[in-house]
Motif scaffolding. Structure first.
Motif, short mmCIF file in Angstrom:
data_model
loop_
_atom_site.label_atom_id
_atom_site.label_comp_id
_atom_site.label_asym_id
_atom_site.label_seq_id
_atom_site.Cartn_x
_atom_site.Cartn_y
_atom_site.Cartn_z
N THR A 24 0.85 -1.19 0.00
CA THR A 24 0.00 0.00 0.00
C THR A 24 0.88 1.24 0.00
OG1 THR A 24 -1.66 -1.20 1.28
CG2 THR A 24 -1.86 1.20 1.21
N GLY A 25 0.55 2.19 -0.86
CA GLY A 25 1.32 3.42 -0.95
C GLY A 25 0.44 4.62 -1.21
N VAL A 26 1.06 5.80 -1.21
CA VAL A 26 0.36 7.06 -1.50
C VAL A 26 1.24 7.87 -2.45
CG1 VAL A 26 1.28 8.31 0.50
CG2 VAL A 26 -0.90 9.00 -0.49
N THR A 27 0.63 8.60 -3.36
CA THR A 27 1.37 9.39 -4.34
C THR A 27 0.50 10.53 -4.85
OG1 THR A 27 2.64 9.30 -6.41
CG2 THR A 27 0.65 7.96 -6.31
N ASN A 28 1.13 11.52 -5.46
CA ASN A 28 0.36 12.59 -6.10
C ASN A 28 0.35 12.42 -7.62
OD1 ASN A 28 3.01 13.29 -6.64
ND2 ASN A 28 2.69 15.47 -6.30
N ASN A 29 1.02 11.38 -8.13
CA ASN A 29 1.02 11.10 -9.56
C ASN A 29 1.06 9.58 -9.74
OD1 ASN A 29 1.65 10.67 -12.30
ND2 ASN A 29 2.68 12.65 -12.42
N LEU A 30 -0.11 8.99 -9.87
CA LEU A 30 -0.20 7.53 -9.89
C LEU A 30 0.50 6.91 -11.09
CD1 LEU A 30 -1.28 5.04 -8.46
CD2 LEU A 30 -3.46 5.37 -9.65
N LYS A 31 0.34 7.50 -12.24
CA LYS A 31 0.97 6.95 -13.45
C LYS A 31 2.49 6.95 -13.33
CE LYS A 31 0.49 7.13 -18.42
NZ LYS A 31 -0.30 7.66 -19.52
N GLU A 32 3.03 8.07 -12.87
CA GLU A 32 4.49 8.19 -12.71
C GLU A 32 5.00 7.23 -11.63
OE1 GLU A 32 6.84 11.82 -11.00
OE2 GLU A 32 6.23 12.25 -13.07
N ARG A 33 4.24 7.09 -10.56
CA ARG A 33 4.66 6.20 -9.46
C ARG A 33 4.64 4.74 -9.90
NH1 ARG A 33 8.03 5.24 -6.30
NH2 ARG A 33 7.59 4.55 -4.21
N LEU A 34 3.65 4.36 -10.70
CA LEU A 34 3.60 2.99 -11.22
C LEU A 34 4.81 2.72 -12.10
CD1 LEU A 34 -0.18 2.59 -12.09
CD2 LEU A 34 1.09 1.46 -10.24
N TYR A 35 5.18 3.70 -12.90
CA TYR A 35 6.36 3.55 -13.74
C TYR A 35 7.60 3.34 -12.87
CZ TYR A 35 10.06 4.37 -17.09
OH TYR A 35 11.18 4.22 -17.87
N ALA A 36 7.73 4.11 -11.80
CA ALA A 36 8.89 3.98 -10.91
C ALA A 36 8.92 2.60 -10.24
CB ALA A 36 8.87 5.08 -9.86
N HIS A 37 7.77 2.10 -9.85
CA HIS A 37 7.72 0.76 -9.25
C HIS A 37 8.08 -0.32 -10.28
CE1 HIS A 37 6.24 1.59 -5.26
NE2 HIS A 37 5.17 2.22 -5.70
N THR A 38 7.61 -0.15 -11.49
CA THR A 38 7.84 -1.14 -12.54
C THR A 38 9.28 -1.11 -13.06
OG1 THR A 38 5.55 -0.81 -13.19
CG2 THR A 38 6.89 -2.06 -14.70
N ASN A 39 9.95 0.01 -12.89
CA ASN A 39 11.32 0.19 -13.38
C ASN A 39 12.23 0.62 -12.24
OD1 ASN A 39 10.89 -0.01 -16.47
ND2 ASN A 39 9.28 1.36 -15.75
N PRO A 40 12.42 -0.27 -11.25
CA PRO A 40 13.25 0.13 -10.10
C PRO A 40 14.71 0.31 -10.50
CG PRO A 40 12.75 -2.21 -10.00
CD PRO A 40 11.98 -1.66 -11.16
#
Length: 101
Positions: A24-40
């Motif tokens: 579970t996480g929180v962000t102000n930009n979901l699309k960008e955060r998903l990209y960061a998680h997918t591309n660690p």
């Protein structure tokens, strides 16, 4: 300065491919955060990288950061069964929602 109500914050839940781990996480930009998680970053020791939690299965939208943070803390404090019930309210098939964002 943004006007009241124009902010966007998201509380989200990710899982791994076999749906055995929840993050579970929180962000102000979901699309960008998903990209960061997918591309660690290489050799990342982050929880999501370690357990390969790249798949979005649930999210909620908020306009106020305090509300989003409070909700994230609330969900993080729950047992897995309660998180599963929450996910099932909006995504009963646990479909990966990454492409919907």
């Amino acid at each position: 300065m943004k006007t009241k109500g124009s902010h966007n914050y998201y509380v989200y839940i990710l899982t791994n491919k076999s749906k055995t781990v929840l993050y579970t996480g929180v962000t102000n930009n979901l699309k960008e955060r998903l990209y960061a998680h997918t591309n660690p970053l290489p050799f990342s020791k982050a929880f999501t990288a370690k357990y390969k939690c790249f798949f979005l299965i649930y999210y909620e939208h908020f306009f106020e950061v305090d509300e989003a943070i409070e909700r994230e803390k609330q969900i993080k404090g729950w047992l897995r069964i309660k998180k599963e019930e929450l996910i099932a309210t909006k995504n009963p098939e646990w479909r990966f929602l990454n492409d919907d964002v």
